[in-house]
Design a protein around this motif. Structure first.
Motif, short mmCIF file in Angstrom:
data_model
loop_
_atom_site.label_atom_id
_atom_site.label_comp_id
_atom_site.label_asym_id
_atom_site.label_seq_id
_atom_site.Cartn_x
_atom_site.Cartn_y
_atom_site.Cartn_z
N LYS A 311 14.39 39.87 103.76
CA LYS A 311 13.02 40.29 104.02
C LYS A 311 12.90 41.77 103.74
CE LYS A 311 13.57 41.18 108.99
NZ LYS A 311 13.09 40.83 110.36
N GLY A 312 11.70 42.17 103.39
CA GLY A 312 11.43 43.57 103.11
C GLY A 312 9.94 43.78 102.92
N LYS A 313 9.52 45.02 102.91
CA LYS A 313 8.09 45.31 102.80
C LYS A 313 7.67 45.43 101.34
CE LYS A 313 7.16 47.14 107.36
NZ LYS A 313 6.52 48.20 108.17
N VAL A 314 6.58 44.76 101.01
CA VAL A 314 5.95 44.84 99.70
C VAL A 314 4.53 45.33 99.92
CG1 VAL A 314 5.21 43.56 97.66
CG2 VAL A 314 7.37 42.98 98.79
N VAL A 317 3.63 45.39 103.59
CA VAL A 317 3.62 44.17 104.38
C VAL A 317 5.00 43.54 104.35
CG1 VAL A 317 2.60 41.87 104.64
CG2 VAL A 317 1.18 43.78 103.85
N MET A 318 5.50 43.12 105.53
CA MET A 318 6.80 42.47 105.61
C MET A 318 6.71 41.08 104.96
SD MET A 318 9.88 43.02 106.54
CE MET A 318 9.82 44.32 107.78
N ARG A 319 7.65 40.83 104.02
CA ARG A 319 7.63 39.57 103.28
C ARG A 319 9.03 38.94 103.26
NH1 ARG A 319 2.17 38.55 102.60
NH2 ARG A 319 1.15 40.17 101.34
N HIS A 320 9.06 37.62 103.07
CA HIS A 320 10.33 37.01 102.68
C HIS A 320 10.47 37.19 101.17
CE1 HIS A 320 7.69 33.15 103.19
NE2 HIS A 320 7.32 33.79 102.10
N LEU A 321 11.66 37.59 100.76
CA LEU A 321 11.90 37.93 99.36
C LEU A 321 12.97 37.01 98.79
CD1 LEU A 321 12.01 41.83 99.67
CD2 LEU A 321 10.03 40.38 99.17
N GLU A 325 11.95 39.47 95.15
CA GLU A 325 10.52 39.37 94.88
C GLU A 325 9.82 38.50 95.93
OE1 GLU A 325 9.14 39.02 90.83
OE2 GLU A 325 11.19 39.04 90.09
N PHE A 326 8.59 38.87 96.24
CA PHE A 326 7.77 38.10 97.17
C PHE A 326 7.27 36.85 96.46
CE2 PHE A 326 3.15 37.90 98.85
CZ PHE A 326 3.46 36.82 99.66
N VAL A 327 7.73 35.70 96.91
CA VAL A 327 7.29 34.41 96.39
C VAL A 327 6.53 33.70 97.50
CG1 VAL A 327 8.00 32.17 95.46
CG2 VAL A 327 9.25 34.24 94.81
N PHE A 328 5.24 33.52 97.33
CA PHE A 328 4.45 32.80 98.32
C PHE A 328 4.95 31.37 98.39
CE2 PHE A 328 0.97 30.42 100.14
CZ PHE A 328 0.43 31.29 101.09
N GLN A 329 5.16 30.88 99.61
CA GLN A 329 5.74 29.55 99.77
C GLN A 329 4.70 28.60 100.35
OE1 GLN A 329 9.21 30.61 102.00
NE2 GLN A 329 9.84 31.98 100.36
N LEU A 605 -3.35 29.97 95.57
CA LEU A 605 -2.59 30.66 96.61
C LEU A 605 -1.53 31.57 95.99
CD1 LEU A 605 -1.99 27.76 99.18
CD2 LEU A 605 -3.73 29.56 99.30
N TYR A 606 -0.83 31.03 95.00
CA TYR A 606 0.18 31.84 94.32
C TYR A 606 -0.46 33.05 93.64
CZ TYR A 606 2.89 27.49 94.89
OH TYR A 606 3.50 26.37 95.40
N GLU A 607 -1.63 32.84 93.05
CA GLU A 607 -2.30 33.96 92.37
C GLU A 607 -2.79 34.99 93.38
OE1 GLU A 607 -5.26 31.87 90.21
OE2 GLU A 607 -3.88 31.19 88.63
N ALA A 608 -3.22 34.53 94.56
CA ALA A 608 -3.62 35.47 95.61
C ALA A 608 -2.44 36.34 96.03
CB ALA A 608 -4.20 34.72 96.80
N ALA A 609 -1.26 35.72 96.11
CA ALA A 609 -0.06 36.48 96.48
C ALA A 609 0.29 37.51 95.40
CB ALA A 609 1.11 35.54 96.72
N VAL A 610 0.07 37.15 94.14
CA VAL A 610 0.33 38.09 93.05
C VAL A 610 -0.53 39.35 93.22
CG1 VAL A 610 0.10 38.46 90.55
CG2 VAL A 610 1.08 36.33 91.41
N SER A 611 -1.76 39.17 93.69
CA SER A 611 -2.65 40.31 93.89
C SER A 611 -2.16 41.24 95.00
CB SER A 611 -4.07 39.83 94.21
OG SER A 611 -4.15 39.31 95.53
N ARG A 612 -1.18 40.76 95.80
CA ARG A 612 -0.61 41.56 96.88
C ARG A 612 0.86 41.90 96.60
NH1 ARG A 612 -3.12 41.43 101.74
NH2 ARG A 612 -1.73 43.20 102.12
N GLY A 613 1.23 41.92 95.34
CA GLY A 613 2.59 42.31 94.98
C GLY A 613 3.56 41.17 94.82
N GLY A 614 3.03 39.95 94.79
CA GLY A 614 3.89 38.79 94.66
C GLY A 614 4.42 38.59 93.24
N ARG A 615 5.40 37.72 93.10
CA ARG A 615 5.99 37.44 91.80
C ARG A 615 4.95 36.75 90.93
NH1 ARG A 615 9.63 33.06 89.60
NH2 ARG A 615 11.01 34.07 88.09
N PRO A 616 4.81 37.16 89.67
CA PRO A 616 3.86 36.50 88.78
C PRO A 616 4.10 35.00 88.69
CG PRO A 616 4.64 38.53 87.80
CD PRO A 616 5.46 38.31 89.03
N VAL A 617 3.02 34.25 88.68
CA VAL A 617 3.11 32.80 88.64
C VAL A 617 3.72 32.36 87.32
CG1 VAL A 617 1.80 30.64 88.74
CG2 VAL A 617 1.11 32.60 90.15
#
Length: 670
Positions: A311-314, A317-321, A325-329, A605-617
């Motif tokens: 885990k780490g901040k992206v 925000v604290m995320r599971h990595l 990379e932050f992958v929305f699950q 949902l995955y695209e919303a996470a990308v807008s917050r620093g998530g891994r590109p879909v």
């Protein structure tokens, strides 16, 4: 340890009884609901090797028809049976309460099983290991009249060395006494109960996972722990049966089958080495590497995947990595119950079908809910690219454990971790669900248990409390709210604590919107049908069901964009007994969601996470997830290779065909 039978005459008498008394032959009993697999299982179930990460070539399945009898009296419990022969045939593996067992008997707590097996003559000079993958709940095992061991725990495997008493090149007798208290004492039972009601289901007793024998040298590998991270670092611990410190060798094979790395070390001592530039394991590109591990004359085949979970901040925000990379699950609460087999899926094909459905929806995760599956389940998730949140089977939801019961819970929790910590797909452990069996003490019990898991497995995250009674331990702040998500948000209901920004905001359960179907898709037990109104929300038709699901996706998407939501678990994969909130009905024949709409919403949902620093879909190369066995670069399935693409196509077509247009009403009739 009880003494062996008093004389060989007793063994001979029991053996002769097979021929003197007529047995009730096996027949699938008509369950309250069947599936497309119910009547195709046959009498040779689960022929696959049951331990894909510790596989030897010399092995033999003992699955199939055994004889069975309920214990007749207190004198008939725990010692060689005194009340006559075992007079019914039963399918192993199965739950005796299931139709597939051939018994479908409820409320029997003590029972006997028997079978015979031949040990090949060419195994002489080797050790013969008798393996049970899971027996619910306590098992006492006799081989050729000699009591060998007792095992406690309904979800853990155990192995018995029977070399000293088997006949090589001859027939051997295997007798097993099983006792399953279920509700009588506080033990890990998950959702099993003798009195089913809505979210608690028919119990599973007996030998419910595979039984098999294998041949191994005297000094052999008893357990293999492998972790491989995103930097190519492999950490290995090879546990030996006899000689601690003996030389071991690990070889790693690339995608083309060639050896790409090797390392020697000592048994029972952790060692590490680096594989240069490995392809990483991702849900959309689940690359796996095959291994051979050698200890003296013993060689086992295994596999691993290179990935790192932390885990780490992206963006604050604290995320599971995953791999940094932050992958929305997003996935489902996956309970793993079957109307014909209960805990035991009818076959591997049936079990994998559920996973294929989730992949077709575009999900990348599932939460295996307070149940532990056969190892082949986790292998399938590894190869398909499905992240797994693994729950510890819960203690009774209505009882508080005493000191002894709490210690037993911890012992079985440790067994679960050690038996499954080499599967790449598992990324998080759950200790408690919604406070079930959680002691209300100071300090809170999950604090110590969290540290126990950290020491056993530092490579994964820990969800100490999923739901409520959260005291701040673990890596997640996990909210359950039906039917409105509250995921990493400044508004909350359960747990009754505000979102903790130093932990990962997660929606451990939500959704659960229900929809009644006609009786042919229902668990036809009146007590279960009576509990349908307890469903969190009922939609009268599929049009309203589709609308409500879109609203929930919108809420979750906005909470991902605005707040700190990192993932969510939708309830649930299938209906179970009196619950009618599955994507599929309990028989897996009817699908509620509009598949294309859900695919679009999940992608959003995955695209919303990308807008917050998530891994590109779609960052990874999607592989053929139909591939079940990968060995030295070759994909091997149980059908010709050209059927692999057809299997995926047929799954899609079946799902689309079983869902009527949303304008159709489908109310239950009884």
């Amino acid at each position: 340890m009880r003494s062996a039978w008093p004389s060989s005459l007793a063994v001979a008498a029991l053996w002769a009884s097979r021929f003197v008394f007529a047995r009730m032959p096996y027949k699938v009993q008509t369950p309250p609901l069947d599936t497309d697999w119910t009547y195709t299982v046959g009498t040779d179930p689960w022929p696959e090797h049951p331990r894909p990460q510790l596989r030897r070539e010399a092995w033999q399945s003992l699955n199939g028809l055994w004889t069975w009898r309920a214990a007749a009296s207190p004198d008939d419990v725990g010692s060689p049976p005194k009340a006559g022969p075992l007079d019914r045939e039963v399918m192993v593996p199965s739950c005796i309460e299931s139709g597939l067992s051939g018994l479908q008997i409820l409320n029997v707590r003590d029972m006997w099983y028997e079978t015979t097996f031949d040990v090949p003559s060419d195994w002489k000079g080797q050790q013969v290991l008798l393996n049970f993958e899971a027996v619910d709940y306590e098992a006492t095992v006799f081989v050729n009249g000699v009591e060998k061991t007792s095992h406690v725990g309904g979800y853990a495997r155990f192995t018995i060395n029977v070399t000293d008493i088997v006949k090589f090149g001859g027939t051997n007798d295997l007798l097993v006494f099983v006792s399953d208290p279920t509700d009588a004492i506080v033990i890990p039972v998950g959702k099993q109960t003798l009195n089913p009601s809505h979210i608690f289901y028919r119990s599973c007793s007996g030998i419910w996972q595979q039984v098999w024998i294998e041949s191994a040298p005297e000094d052999h590998i008893s357990r293999l722990d492998v972790a491989a991270d995103m930097d190519g670092l492999m950490t290995v611990n090879v546990l030996s049966s006899v000689h601690k410190g003996a030389k071991v060798e690990v070889k790693v094979f690339g995608q083309n089958g060639s050896e790409i790395a090797s390392q020697t070390g000592s048994a029972d001592e952790q060692f590490a080495f680096t594989v240069e530039n490995p392809d990483l394991w991702w849900p959309d590109s689940p690359t796996l590497y095959n291994l051979t591990v050698t200890l003296g004359d013993d060689e086992v085949n295994s596999y691993t995947g290179f990935r790192t979970v932390f885990k780490g901040k992206v963006e604050g925000v604290m995320r599971h990595l995953l791999n940094g990379e932050f992958v929305f699950q997003f996935g489902t609460l996956d309970q793993g119950y079957w109307p014909d087999g209960l805990h035991t899926p009818p076959s591997r094909e049936a079990m994998v079908y559920d996973l294929q459905v989730l992949k077709n929806f575009g999900m990348n995760m599932l939460r295996k809910h307070i149940k532990i599956e056969p190892d082949l389940f986790y292998e399938a998730c590894d190869r398909m690219g499905l992240l797994v949140i693994q729950d510890m089977p819960a203690l009774s939801a209505s009882k508080t454990p005493n000191d002894e019961e709490q210690a037993e819970f911890q012992r079985q929790l440790e067994l679960m971790i050690n038996e499954h910590k080499s599967y790449p797909s598992i990324y998080s452990w759950v200790i408690y669900n919604e406070g079930w069996g959680q002691r209300h003490s100071d300090p809170a019990p999950e604090g110590g248990l969290t540290e126990v898991i950290r020491k056993l497995d530092p490579t994964r995250l820990i969800n100490s409390i999923s739901g409520w009674d959260d005291h701040g331990y673990g890596d997640y702040h996990d909210n359950h709210n039906y039917a409105h998500p509250q995921c990493g948000t400044p508004f909350y209901s359960r747990p009754k604590t505000p979102y903790d920004p130093e932990r990962i905001g997660f929606q451990g359960e939500y959704g659960g919107i229900g929809h009644n179907v006609s009786i042919e898709h229902m668990w036809n037990v009146q007590a279960a049908i009576n509990t349908i109104p307890e469903t969190y929300e009922i939609n009268e038709d599929l049009a309203s069901y589709s609308y409500r699901s879109m609203v929930l996706f919108r809420d979750l998407r906005e909470q991902t964009e605005r707040y700190a939501c990192s993932g969510a678990v939708y309830t649930q994969t299938t209906d179970v007994e009196g619950e009618v909130n599955g994507l599929l009905t309990y028989d897996r024949r009817f699908m509620r969601p509009d598949l294309e709409q859900w695919q679009e919403d999940i992608q959003s949902l995955y695209e919303a996470a990308v807008s917050r620093g998530g891994r590109p879909v779609g960052s990874g190369k999607v592989k053929n997830w139909v591939c079940v066995h990968l060995w030295r670069g070759s994909c091997v399935i149980d059908a010709p290779i050209e059927q692999a693409a057809l299997l995926r196509h047929n799954t899609m077509q079946r799902l689309q065909a079983t869902r009527p247009r949303s304008s159709m009403s489908s109310k239950m009739t009884s």
